[in-house]
Every structure is written in structure tokens, then in C-alpha cells.
Design a protein around this motif. Structure first.
Motif, mmCIF file in Angstrom:
data_model
loop_
_atom_site.group_PDB
_atom_site.id
_atom_site.type_symbol
_atom_site.label_atom_id
_atom_site.label_comp_id
_atom_site.label_asym_id
_atom_site.label_seq_id
_atom_site.Cartn_x
_atom_site.Cartn_y
_atom_site.Cartn_z
ATOM 1 N N GLY A 216 0.837 -1.189 0.000
ATOM 2 C CA GLY A 216 0.000 0.000 0.000
ATOM 3 C C GLY A 216 0.872 1.240 0.000
ATOM 4 N N ALA A 217 0.340 2.313 0.526
ATOM 5 C CA ALA A 217 1.091 3.566 0.573
ATOM 6 C C ALA A 217 2.202 3.534 1.620
ATOM 7 C CB ALA A 217 0.143 4.724 0.861
ATOM 8 N N LEU A 218 2.067 2.645 2.627
ATOM 9 C CA LEU A 218 2.990 2.643 3.759
ATOM 10 C C LEU A 218 3.840 1.385 3.807
ATOM 11 C CD1 LEU A 218 0.463 3.730 6.551
ATOM 12 C CD2 LEU A 218 2.002 5.199 5.223
ATOM 13 N N VAL A 219 5.105 1.551 4.159
ATOM 14 C CA VAL A 219 5.985 0.440 4.495
ATOM 15 C C VAL A 219 6.144 0.499 6.016
ATOM 16 C CG1 VAL A 219 8.321 -0.483 4.308
ATOM 17 C CG2 VAL A 219 7.190 0.482 2.291
ATOM 18 N N VAL A 220 6.024 -0.642 6.678
ATOM 19 C CA VAL A 220 6.038 -0.692 8.137
ATOM 20 C C VAL A 220 7.263 -1.462 8.620
ATOM 21 C CG1 VAL A 220 4.780 -1.505 10.181
ATOM 22 C CG2 VAL A 220 3.516 -0.582 8.221
ATOM 23 N N TRP A 221 7.921 -0.936 9.648
ATOM 24 C CA TRP A 221 9.082 -1.578 10.276
ATOM 25 C C TRP A 221 8.826 -1.578 11.785
ATOM 26 C CZ3 TRP A 221 14.754 -0.626 8.585
ATOM 27 C CH2 TRP A 221 15.649 -1.239 9.458
ATOM 28 N N ASP A 222 8.800 -2.746 12.379
ATOM 29 C CA ASP A 222 8.624 -2.873 13.825
ATOM 30 C C ASP A 222 9.974 -3.129 14.491
ATOM 31 O OD1 ASP A 222 5.792 -2.612 13.969
ATOM 32 O OD2 ASP A 222 5.601 -4.648 13.185
ATOM 33 N N GLY A 223 10.146 -2.583 15.685
ATOM 34 C CA GLY A 223 11.302 -2.917 16.500
ATOM 35 C C GLY A 223 12.585 -2.170 16.190
ATOM 36 N N LEU A 224 12.518 -1.033 15.547
ATOM 37 C CA LEU A 224 13.732 -0.268 15.255
ATOM 38 C C LEU A 224 14.398 0.201 16.547
ATOM 39 C CD1 LEU A 224 15.606 1.031 13.119
ATOM 40 C CD2 LEU A 224 14.102 3.041 13.203
ATOM 41 N N PHE A 225 13.578 0.590 17.532
ATOM 42 C CA PHE A 225 14.084 1.046 18.823
ATOM 43 C C PHE A 225 13.522 0.165 19.928
ATOM 44 C CE2 PHE A 225 13.943 4.999 16.266
ATOM 45 C CZ PHE A 225 15.271 5.398 16.365
ATOM 46 N N SER A 226 14.314 -0.057 20.964
ATOM 47 C CA SER A 226 13.855 -0.812 22.133
ATOM 48 C C SER A 226 12.925 0.078 22.965
ATOM 49 C CB SER A 226 15.049 -1.247 22.974
ATOM 50 O OG SER A 226 15.615 -0.115 23.626
ATOM 51 N N PRO A 227 12.144 -0.513 23.887
ATOM 52 C CA PRO A 227 11.295 0.316 24.757
ATOM 53 C C PRO A 227 12.087 1.362 25.543
ATOM 54 C CG PRO A 227 10.564 -1.957 24.855
ATOM 55 C CD PRO A 227 11.858 -1.951 24.058
ATOM 56 N N SER A 228 13.261 1.015 26.045
ATOM 57 C CA SER A 228 14.047 1.999 26.800
ATOM 58 C C SER A 228 14.567 3.102 25.873
ATOM 59 C CB SER A 228 15.199 1.337 27.554
ATOM 60 O OG SER A 228 16.102 0.718 26.668
ATOM 61 N N GLU A 229 14.893 2.770 24.630
ATOM 62 C CA GLU A 229 15.316 3.801 23.663
ATOM 63 C C GLU A 229 14.145 4.722 23.324
ATOM 64 O OE1 GLU A 229 18.909 1.480 21.325
ATOM 65 O OE2 GLU A 229 16.833 1.101 20.718
ATOM 66 N N LEU A 230 12.943 4.153 23.172
ATOM 67 C CA LEU A 230 11.759 4.986 22.919
ATOM 68 C C LEU A 230 11.519 5.923 24.096
ATOM 69 C CD1 LEU A 230 9.454 2.249 21.386
ATOM 70 C CD2 LEU A 230 10.445 4.188 20.150
ATOM 71 N N ASP A 231 11.696 5.416 25.331
ATOM 72 C CA ASP A 231 11.562 6.269 26.516
ATOM 73 C C ASP A 231 12.573 7.415 26.466
ATOM 74 O OD1 ASP A 231 9.569 4.574 27.484
ATOM 75 O OD2 ASP A 231 10.910 3.545 28.899
ATOM 76 N N ALA A 232 13.803 7.128 26.044
ATOM 77 C CA ALA A 232 14.838 8.163 25.964
ATOM 78 C C ALA A 232 14.496 9.201 24.890
ATOM 79 C CB ALA A 232 16.201 7.529 25.680
ATOM 80 N N ILE A 233 13.943 8.754 23.771
ATOM 81 C CA ILE A 233 13.536 9.687 22.706
ATOM 82 C C ILE A 233 12.444 10.619 23.232
ATOM 83 C CG2 ILE A 233 12.391 9.864 20.458
ATOM 84 C CD1 ILE A 233 13.859 7.205 19.723
ATOM 85 N N VAL A 234 11.440 10.054 23.901
ATOM 86 C CA VAL A 234 10.348 10.864 24.456
ATOM 87 C C VAL A 234 10.893 11.823 25.522
ATOM 88 C CG1 VAL A 234 8.214 10.780 25.811
ATOM 89 C CG2 VAL A 234 8.535 9.209 23.879
ATOM 90 N N VAL B 113 7.995 7.608 13.408
ATOM 91 C CA VAL B 113 8.082 6.597 14.462
ATOM 92 C C VAL B 113 7.001 6.896 15.496
ATOM 93 C CG1 VAL B 113 9.510 5.547 16.261
ATOM 94 C CG2 VAL B 113 10.572 6.360 14.132
ATOM 95 N N GLN B 114 6.170 5.903 15.791
ATOM 96 C CA GLN B 114 5.115 6.015 16.789
ATOM 97 C C GLN B 114 5.747 5.922 18.174
ATOM 98 O OE1 GLN B 114 1.944 6.651 16.719
ATOM 99 N NE2 GLN B 114 1.199 5.870 18.643
ATOM 100 N N LEU B 115 5.640 6.979 18.974
ATOM 101 C CA LEU B 115 6.271 7.017 20.290
ATOM 102 C C LEU B 115 5.298 6.738 21.432
ATOM 103 C CD1 LEU B 115 8.545 10.150 19.772
ATOM 104 C CD2 LEU B 115 9.206 7.725 19.622
#
Length: 187
Positions: free
Chosen positions: A2-20, A124-126
Motif C-alpha cells: 500500500g502507501a505505507l511500508v512498516v518496520w517494527d522494533g527499530l528502537f527498544s522500549p528503553s530507547e523509545l523512553d529516551a527519545i520521548v 516513528v510512533q512514540l
């Protein structure tokens, strides 16, 4: 595809916490986008944003995003790309009716016309899926509308010329990290 390509798991949960945490520590400003007819900003977008810039943001964020863009571009898009711009941290808040109406990202920045146009968009969905209602990311690459997964950490990629929007937030907050790869004009 479709219009979107999806990639899961690029960042770990702790890395996502650090980004936020990095994004939340910045001074966010109201996004500045207006309709072509000159009607106000809120008609198009209500979002608070900030920019992750080197060297203030952790280098591993940039290198991970750049690697993802190179791999996805090689596998799906095959664009001539030259750089990944500094990513934008975006917060859509239900109290503000946060949204971003239908738009495309392709093109040159009016404030820097010498910069090559945006060709590939990533997001990236945070936020956790249950942290908000509404605020659905939709993309229309053809006659159908694709809806992005709400799973925390999911990266979506799509050509910057694809129409897309974020519907109004009705509860909570949605946070995302959005980037654009630039390169010579599409031919």
C-alpha cells in the motif's frame, strides 16, 4: 504494498523512553503551516513540535534512523537520496484538538529553496496505542486509505508525495518522531 511500508522494533522500549524524554525536555512550539488560501494555521494543523538536532540529541537516534532509511530505500523505493533532515518531535494533544489535515511533504522548504526536496518520509510512533483516541495516521497512495499501526515503536515510511493526515485527537496525547530524506528532484 500500500502507501505505507512498516518496520517494527527499530528502537527498544528503553530507547523509545529516551527519545520521548529528550523531546519532552525541549521547548515545543506551535507548528506553522497555513492553507494555500491563507486561512489560518489551525485550519491545517494543530501540533506542538521541536527539532532533534546534532549534537544536542543522542547520536544513536540519527544513526538508527539513517540506517533504516538506507535499508528501506534500497528495498522498496530506490530513490536518489543525499541526506536525512533533522527529525521533528510532534505532540498532538486532545485538549488542543491536535490534528494535521491532508497534505504532502514532497517539495522544497520555502525558507531554504536551495535545499533538495523531501522525497521519503518516515514516522516513528512514540506513544502507546491506549494513550490516546483519534489521532489516526492515514495515507492515501491510491483509491484506498491506509491506516498506520498504533503499536509503540512502529516506523512507517512512504514517498513524500503521498497524501496523508493525522485525524483530530479526542483523548490523550499522540507523540511521534518524523523525518524526511532529501535528494535531487524526482524525474
Amino acid at each position: 504494498m500500500g502507501a505505507l511500508v512498516v518496520w517494527d522494533g527499530l528502537f527498544s522500549p528503553s530507547e523509545l523512553d529516551a527519545i520521548v524524554a529528550h523531546g519532552d525536555a525541549m521547548r515545543l512550539a506551535e507548528a506553522q503551516v497555513a492553507n494555500r488560501d491563507g486561512s489560518g494555521y489551525n485550519a491545517v494543523r494543530v501540533t506542538r513540535v521541536g527539532w532533534f538536532e546534532r549534537p544536542a540529541a543522542p547520536e544513536w537516534i540519527f544513526s538508527r534512523l539513517e540506517d533504516a532509511v538506507l535499508r528501506l530505500n534500497s528495498q522498496f523505493f530506490r530513490y536518489d537520496l543525499s541526506a536525512l533532515l533533522n527529525p521533528q518531535y510532534a505532540v498532538y494533544d486532545a485538549g488542543e484538538k491536535g490534528h494535521f489535515d491532508w497534505h504532502q511533504d514532497y517539495g522544497r522548504d520555502a525558507t531554504d529553496p536551495s535545499r533538495e526536496p523531501r522525497k521519503l518520509t518516515i514516522s516513528v510512533q512514540l506513544s502507546e496505542a491506549d494513550a490516546y483516541d483519534g489521532c489516526e495516521f492515514q495515507a492515501q497512495g491510491s483509491h484506498t486509505v491506509d491506516i498506520a499501526p498504533r503499536t509503540r515503536g512502529t516506523l512507517i515510511a512512504f514517498p513524500s508525495y503521498v497524501l496523508h493526515r493525522v485525524t483530530p485527537a479526542t483523548r490523550g496525547q499522540r507523540k511521534s518522531l518524523v523525518g524526511w530524506a532529501v535528494g535531487p528532484d524526482l524525474r
